[in-house]
Design a protein around this motif. Sequence first.
Motif, PDB file in Angstrom:
ATOM      1  N   SER A 181       0.854  -1.185   0.000  1.00 16.11           N
ATOM      2  CA  SER A 181       0.000   0.000   0.000  1.00 16.11           C
ATOM      3  C   SER A 181       0.888   1.233   0.000  1.00 16.11           C
ATOM      4  N   GLY A 182       0.280   2.380  -0.288  1.00 19.66           N
ATOM      5  CA  GLY A 182       1.054   3.623  -0.335  1.00 19.66           C
ATOM      6  C   GLY A 182       1.838   3.708  -1.631  1.00 19.66           C
ATOM      7  N   THR A 213      -8.055  -2.865  -4.080  1.00 19.17           N
ATOM      8  CA  THR A 213      -8.935  -1.995  -3.298  1.00 19.17           C
ATOM      9  C   THR A 213      -8.178  -0.828  -2.689  1.00 19.17           C
ATOM     10  N   ALA A 214      -6.916  -1.031  -2.328  1.00 18.98           N
ATOM     11  CA  ALA A 214      -6.112   0.024  -1.695  1.00 18.98           C
ATOM     12  C   ALA A 214      -5.644   1.036  -2.734  1.00 18.98           C
ATOM     13  N   ILE A 216      -2.930   2.959  -4.266  1.00 23.70           N
ATOM     14  CA  ILE A 216      -1.467   2.884  -4.302  1.00 23.70           C
ATOM     15  C   ILE A 216      -0.920   3.749  -5.424  1.00 23.70           C
ATOM     16  N   THR A 217       0.287   4.208  -5.232  1.00 24.99           N
ATOM     17  CA  THR A 217       1.030   4.911  -6.271  1.00 24.99           C
ATOM     18  C   THR A 217       2.129   3.966  -6.707  1.00 24.99           C
ATOM     19  N   ILE A 218       2.009   3.438  -7.915  1.00 27.94           N
ATOM     20  CA  ILE A 218       2.952   2.410  -8.368  1.00 27.94           C
ATOM     21  C   ILE A 218       3.818   2.925  -9.508  1.00 27.94           C
ATOM     22  N   THR A 219       5.121   2.647  -9.397  1.00 29.19           N
ATOM     23  CA  THR A 219       6.089   3.044 -10.409  1.00 29.19           C
ATOM     24  C   THR A 219       6.542   1.810 -11.166  1.00 29.19           C
ATOM     25  N   GLY A 243      -8.486   4.818  -6.619  1.00 27.31           N
ATOM     26  CA  GLY A 243      -7.952   6.048  -6.043  1.00 27.31           C
ATOM     27  C   GLY A 243      -6.437   6.109  -6.071  1.00 27.31           C
ATOM     28  N   GLY A 244      -5.832   5.239  -6.827  1.00 20.73           N
ATOM     29  CA  GLY A 244      -4.369   5.185  -6.921  1.00 20.73           C
ATOM     30  C   GLY A 244      -3.835   6.019  -8.055  1.00 20.73           C
ATOM     31  N   LYS A 245      -2.516   5.937  -8.244  1.00 17.10           N
ATOM     32  CA  LYS A 245      -1.831   6.731  -9.252  1.00 17.10           C
ATOM     33  C   LYS A 245      -0.840   5.843  -9.999  1.00 17.10           C
ATOM     34  N   VAL A 246      -0.678   6.097 -11.298  1.00 17.05           N
ATOM     35  CA  VAL A 246       0.226   5.318 -12.138  1.00 17.05           C
ATOM     36  C   VAL A 246       1.398   6.205 -12.541  1.00 17.05           C
TER      37      VAL A 246
END
Length: 179
Positions: A111-112, A141-142, A144-147, A163-166
Motif C-alpha cells: 500500500s502507499g 482496493t487500496a 497505491i502509487t505504483i512506479t 484512487g491510486g496513481k500510475v
Amino acid sequence: MAQTEKIEQGRGFGKKRAKKSTSLGNKNLIPIPKGAKTSKKRVGQGPGSGLGKTSARGSKGQRARASSMKRGFEGGQMPLHKRLPKRGFTNIFKEEFQPVNLLALTKAGLSGEVTPAALKAKNLIKSETDLIKVLGTGEITAAITITADGFSESAKAKIEKAGGKVVIREKKKEEKKKA
C-alpha cells in the motif's frame, strides 16, 4: 533340478532381493542391483594400463585418433543442420518485461507508494533494473502509487478507480562510447 536352481538364482527379483520401504510404500522403487552403477573407465596408454598400446581403440583409422570427428559430422554427407531451411529471425530490439499482476500486489499487502525496490523485497520481480509491466489480472482496493515501465489498459483503469496513481519510470539511455 540343477537347471531350475540357476534360473531361480539369476532372476534378481527373488526373495533374497532387498526391499526398500518409504512413507509412500514400495511404489515404483526398485533397488539398484550391485554392480549396475559403475564409474566410467579411465583409459590410459601403454602396457601398464592393461589396455596395451592402442588404448582399446583398435589400430589406426579415423576413430583411433584423439579428435576423430566434429559434432554433427555425417561422413562427408551434407549435415542435417545445413540441409534444413533457415526460418524466421531474432529481433534484437525486443524488450522483455517482468509481469506483475494486481492480484499479486493485493496478496503481498502493498500500500502507499510501490517502487521496484518494494516489489523486489516481496519477491514479485527478479531484478529492479529490468523492465516491469503491471497487468490487470485481479482486483485492487487500496489506493497505491505504483512506479513501473508499463501498464496494461485494464491495470491502469483499476488502479485509478481505486484512487491510486500510475507513474511510468523514465528510461535510462545508455550513452554510446566515442571511439
